[in-house]
Scaffold this active site. Structure first.
Site, mmCIF file in Angstrom:
data_model
loop_
_atom_site.group_PDB
_atom_site.id
_atom_site.type_symbol
_atom_site.label_atom_id
_atom_site.label_comp_id
_atom_site.label_asym_id
_atom_site.label_seq_id
_atom_site.Cartn_x
_atom_site.Cartn_y
_atom_site.Cartn_z
ATOM 1 N N VAL A 137 1.941 3.145 -4.571
ATOM 2 C CA VAL A 137 0.962 4.237 -4.409
ATOM 3 C C VAL A 137 1.638 5.594 -4.264
ATOM 4 O O VAL A 137 1.336 6.552 -4.954
ATOM 5 C CB VAL A 137 0.081 3.958 -3.163
ATOM 6 C CG1 VAL A 137 -0.799 5.156 -2.833
ATOM 7 C CG2 VAL A 137 -0.752 2.708 -3.388
ATOM 8 N N ASP A 138 2.628 5.648 -3.366
ATOM 9 C CA ASP A 138 3.169 6.954 -2.979
ATOM 10 C C ASP A 138 3.727 7.782 -4.144
ATOM 11 O O ASP A 138 3.450 8.980 -4.232
ATOM 12 C CB ASP A 138 4.233 6.763 -1.893
ATOM 13 C CG ASP A 138 3.644 6.079 -0.656
ATOM 14 O OD1 ASP A 138 4.411 5.566 0.157
ATOM 15 O OD2 ASP A 138 2.398 6.044 -0.550
ATOM 16 N N HIS A 188 0.834 -1.200 0.000
ATOM 17 C CA HIS A 188 0.000 0.000 0.000
ATOM 18 C C HIS A 188 0.866 1.246 0.000
ATOM 19 O O HIS A 188 0.398 2.334 0.239
ATOM 20 C CB HIS A 188 -0.890 -0.012 1.244
ATOM 21 C CG HIS A 188 -0.214 -0.667 2.382
ATOM 22 N ND1 HIS A 188 -0.138 -2.039 2.480
ATOM 23 C CD2 HIS A 188 0.488 -0.175 3.401
ATOM 24 C CE1 HIS A 188 0.559 -2.335 3.564
ATOM 25 N NE2 HIS A 188 0.945 -1.250 4.121
ATOM 26 N N CYS A 189 2.169 1.088 -0.240
ATOM 27 C CA CYS A 189 3.054 2.252 -0.193
ATOM 28 C C CYS A 189 3.768 2.448 -1.521
ATOM 29 O O CYS A 189 3.531 3.408 -2.235
ATOM 30 C CB CYS A 189 4.088 2.060 0.897
ATOM 31 S SG CYS A 189 3.372 1.528 2.415
ATOM 32 N N ILE A 190 4.634 1.474 -1.849
ATOM 33 C CA ILE A 190 5.519 1.707 -2.993
ATOM 34 C C ILE A 190 4.763 1.872 -4.295
ATOM 35 O O ILE A 190 5.094 2.762 -5.085
ATOM 36 C CB ILE A 190 6.568 0.573 -3.076
ATOM 37 C CG1 ILE A 190 7.311 0.446 -1.741
ATOM 38 C CG2 ILE A 190 7.565 0.847 -4.193
ATOM 39 C CD1 ILE A 190 7.958 1.704 -1.243
#
Ligand code: SAJ
Length: 443
Positions: A275-276, A271-273
């Site tokens: 998305v961010d 949910h980070c790489i």
């Protein structure tokens, strides 16, 4: 001002609220409580508030005892009652910042949390946003909502951004011992933020503004997304040249300076790489600037599920089998090894692509008992000799530690390994196995 800093630095009757008891907020709440402060966890999910209040952990990186210990001491409690934010001297906002259906930033959870904080904002409170977001969110979105109360930032209340740096499943780097960046909407805000956070974080790294702190986080994750994209393109190139990309990476990684190892895989999950970097790309589009590296890396990373499925197609074809009607087992659906999270996992794309080809698809994942995807749902099948021998092909998508790869190698007829995890189990003298490519057996 000094009195406020002293209160946060030395006060022993501080109450710190944490909004969002997920993989960031719950470990943070536990560290706050362990430091002897009173932590109040806020979550919109009553089940989460109840389970934490009963001393149970729903987060892999925390055991039930980690939570129960601070709950028993009365240092941690959990609630869904946002009005209790008024009791808090400081509030950390640790809510999700996903992408919307149109792949644009969705900061609705941040806005909702800020609205709740504003409803009970009072003099002396410190508010810290930890959720990853585009540079400008703290000052352009949160600040106006908080100053509608008439209170003045840097004087009446304090507002900072301090990016979370949780690496789920990391056995070494935890919330307390991972250095933490923090930037204030005003210098006074940062001083107050450092005074409090130093109570439960070993190393604080103040920067000059909230925007700088927001940018630090985005750089950290964009760095990973772009380098993973690079190594995936190297894998696509090596495949066309007939070169073992893992051998090349291992050899390059012997360079003691100027190189950092990344490994190719089935795509980019979590949910980070994935998305961010899109948060930054979106922000820069509003400033009429195209973030080309981010978009190119995203394109290449998004190609990898299809690349892996093409390997399955080719391997079955070599066995004179169509994918249509073949039994294919996907081994590992979590977005990375030894976590139970399937968010943005490339395995979901691979399941869908194989199903679209008419394959009879099943999966095994020791950490993920069930996958729900839109209207579809799958349950993890047992990983045993009979199941493996019944497959026309097996594809390893996540390299969990708790899998018997020797059995998988022995019992699979066709084996595609998108993580190169079986290389360590292959007898180099076994002519039926290929330790150098994506198709390890058959095909
Ligand atoms: N991946 C590769 N090749 C690599 C590394 C990762 O294909 O060489 C894939 C993984 O399989 C996974 C995705 O990329 O699908 C993301 O992996 P990740 O290792 O970045 O893990 P996350 O997203 O759980 O956590 C990251 C943190 N990880 C590390 O620094 C190792 C960190 O960047 C952030 O603290 C965190 O995102 C966050 O919350 O932002």
């Amino acid at each position: 001002m000094n009195a406020t800093i002293e209160r946060f630095r030395d006060g022993d009757d501080l109450t710190v609220g944490v909004i969002g008891l997920g993989y960031v907020g719950l470990p943070l709440s536990v560290e706050i409580a362990r430091a002897g402060l009173h932590a109040v966890g806020f979550d919109v999910n009553p089940a989460v508030a109840t389970s934490v209040g009963e001393g149970r952990s729903h987060i892999e990186d925390l055991t039930d005892e980690d939570v129960a210990e601070v709950v028993r001491s009365g240092r941690l409690e959990a609630t869904t009652d946002m009005a209790r934010l008024a009791e808090c001297d400081a509030i950390s906002v640790c809510v999700p910042t996903p992408l919307s259906k149109t792949r644009d930033p969705d900061i609705s959870y941040v806005v909702d949390a800020t609205r709740a904080v504003a409803a009970s904002l009072r003099e002396g409170q410190l508010v810290v946003l930890e959720s990853t977001t585009y540079p400008g969110t703290t000052r352009e979105v949160m600040l106006p909502m908080l100053e509608e109360t008439g209170l003045v930032v840097g004087e009446d209340f304090f507002l900072c951004f301090s990016p979370e740096r949780v690496d789920p499943g990391n056995p070494v780097w935890k919330t307390r011992n991972t250095p933490k960046v923090i930037g204030g909407v005003t210098p006074a805000c940062a001083e107050v933020g450092v005074a409090l956070y130093s109570r439960f974080i070993d190393t604080m790294v103040p920067v000059s503004s909230a925007e700088a702190a927001e940018m630090v986080k985005i750089l950290e994750n964009t760095f990973r997304a772009v380098n993973i994209g690079l190594v995936n393109e190297v894998a696509l190139i090596a495949d066309r040249l007939g070169v073992d990309v893992w051998e090349v990476i291992e050899a390059a990684a012997t360079k003691p300076f100027g190189f950092m190892k990344f490994t190719p895989g089935p795509g980019l999950g979590g949910h980070c790489i994935p998305v961010d970097p899109h948060y930054l790309a979106w922000k820069m589009r509003t400033l009429d600037y195209r973030t080309r590296f981010i978009e190119l890396a995203s394109e290449i990373n998004a190609e990898m599920p299809e690349f892996v499925v093409n390997k399955v197609r080719a391997a079955l074809n070599a066995e004179r089998k169509a994918v249509n009607g073949s039994r294919v087992l996907v081994l590992g659906v979590a977005y990375k090894k030894d976590v139970d999270d399937v968010r943005e996992s490339p395995a979901l794309d691979i399941l869908r692509l194989l199903e679209a080809d008419g394959a009879e698809v099943s999966y095994h994942d020791p950490l993920v008992p069930e996958v729900r995807e839109d209207e579809r749902s799958w349950t993890s099948v047992p990983l045993d000799e009979a199941t493996l021998q019944a497959q026309d092909a097996v594809v390893i998508v996540t390299d969990h530690s708790d899998v018997d790869y020797a059995l998988v190698l022995r019992a699979s007829r066709v084996l595609v390994d998108a993580r190169h995890v079986t290389a360590g189990f292959i007898d180099p003298d076994d002519p039926t196995l290929n330790p150098h490519g994506w198709v390890v057996k058959g095909g």
